[in-house]
Design an enzyme around this catalytic site. Structure first.
Site, PDB file in Angstrom:
ATOM      1  CB  SER A   4     -77.850  47.730  72.653  1.00 49.05           C
ATOM      2  OG  SER A   4     -76.711  47.755  73.493  1.00 49.05           O
TER       3      SER A   4
ATOM      4  CE1 TYR B  93     -75.168  49.365  68.383  1.00 45.28           C
ATOM      5  CE2 TYR B  93     -75.060  49.456  70.778  1.00 45.28           C
ATOM      6  CZ  TYR B  93     -75.340  48.766  69.618  1.00 45.28           C
ATOM      7  OH  TYR B  93     -75.816  47.482  69.690  1.00 45.28           O
TER       8      TYR B  93
END
Length: 398
Positions: A233, A246
């Protein structure tokens, strides 16, 4: 005299328009090339650079050889020819190649399993819920080349069972690709507000799960001299407010991928990273899940932290998460195209970055002054947040 004046004025206007048209053609060529670069559809290198330079530097020759609009047409043709001859990625044949994908219940994994199946790959789609709607949809829509498997990447037992099943199905022909896509986001909030179980769960799924799947399946990947594709990501390379759990897990997967790329290159295995951003997938969850997570979050917080931040600030974190979901792109095709390129290109790139923010946010973080980067982050991510109650109280006493 008057006629001569009008002719001179017309000629002067033409002299002004032609340079603008030449510039417009050059800008159009540059824009088209930039689009190819952003979509990872251009093999950048000396050959591509020379073709573009020759086309652009042909402008004075065209205007001298054929003055006026004929020269403009010749220059436009030269640019079009240069663009059409640009080297594109060489793709390998699909036939006989098998791919394992994790996290196929929804989002990227679900769409990718269908897409690769249509391209002709043999697909092993790992799902968390074998009786869930995502798994059932794959079973109904997929061809006989698509197999849906129970695969919780946090379960060593299920990873080992999947390995034995895939190995038996392949019958010594090796596994061409692994796409480590399974991931969880959990709650989006300040790091101090996140309970430790969220940090641990993100690491268990996003990092340790991908590492264990990779380690177990690498013998099959080496046998095929195939591809390892890890979906990370932009949060793994750029510090995004609220994404501490995350982002840390994705950063760990980025580092693992980069080190492994060098280590297993001698076996003919290539490693690629996919860093998407701002796409609408199941990872954001639903409003009911947000409400349940909010209740759990409040239970975990100590009295001091709950008092300092306040209910209104924590609630605004939920509102911000809904904003991320609503503003993200629904069309996942850009991500699917990049993953398929990572699997099929003869010389895949190290990193693919689908999504508008995936390019400029890491650039800003690396090169812009810290104050400018933090201002952009607050504007993009923190604009919907209230101030914590403790900050408001201090401000009122100053």
């Amino acid at each position: 005299m008057e006629l001569s004046g009008e002719g001179g004025e017309a000629q002067g206007t033409g002299d002004m328009v032609l340079p603008l048209l030449y510039s417009a053609v050059a800008v159009a060529l540059g824009g088209a090339v930039l689009r190819l670069l952003l979509r990872q559809e251009l093999e950048s290198g000396l050959a591509a650079a020379l073709r573009l330079l020759l086309a652009l530097f042909s402008q004075p020759l065209c205007s001298m050889a054929m003055p006026g609009y004929p020269g403009l047409c010749l220059f436009s043709l030269a640019c079009l020819l240069a663009y059409s001859r640009l080297p594109v990625p060489q793709l390998l044949p699909v036939q006989g190649k098998a791919i394992l994908i994790t996290g196929c219940d929804s989002g990227f994994g679900h769409a990718l399993a269908k897409y690769l199946d249509k391209l002709g790959f043999t697909v092993f789609a790992g799902v968390l819920y074998l009786d869930g709607p995502g798994a059932q949809d794959l079973k109904m829509c997929g061809s006989d080349r698509l197999t849906v498997l129970q695969l919780d990447v946090t379960s060593s037992e299920q990873i080992a069972e999947t390995f034995e099943h895939v190995k038996a199905q392949l019958k010594n022909r090796g596994l061409w690709g692994i796409v480590n896509n399974a991931g969880v986001l959990e709650f989006v909030a300040d790091a101090e507000l996140l309970p430790m179980n969220i940090f641990k769960h993100c690491m268990a799924v996003n990092f340790f799960g991908a590492v264990e799947v990779t380690k177990i399946f690498l013998p099959l990947l080496r046998q095929a001299k195939g591809r390892l594709v890890n979906v990370t990501s932009v949060a793994g390379v750029t510090p995004l407010l609220g994404f501490a759990g995350y982002g840390a897990s994705k950063a760990a997967l980025n580092m693992f991928s980069n080190i492994l790329r060098s280590e297993i290159a001698i076996w003919g295995v290539k490693v690629a990273i996919i860093q998407p951003t701002s796409f609408r997938t199941g990872i954001f969850g639903t409003s009911d899940q947000w409400s349940n997570q909010h209740k759990k979050l409040m239970q975990y917080l100590s009295p001091d932290v709950r008092k300092d931040y306040g209910e209104s600030y924590i609630t605004s974190c939920i509102d911000n998460r809904a904003k991320y979901h609503d503003e993200s792109r629904e069309d996942l095709q850009t991500v699917l195209d990049d993953i398929s390129l990572a699997l099929m290109a003869k010389n895949p790139k190290r990193v693919y970055s689908p999504g508008q923010a995936a390019l400029y946010l890491p650039f800003l973080h690396q090169y812009a002054p810290t104050c400018i980067f933090e201002y952009v982050m607050i504007s993009l991510v923190g604009s919907g947040l209230n101030q914590p109650d403790g900050v408001k109280e201090k401000g009122s006493h100053q």
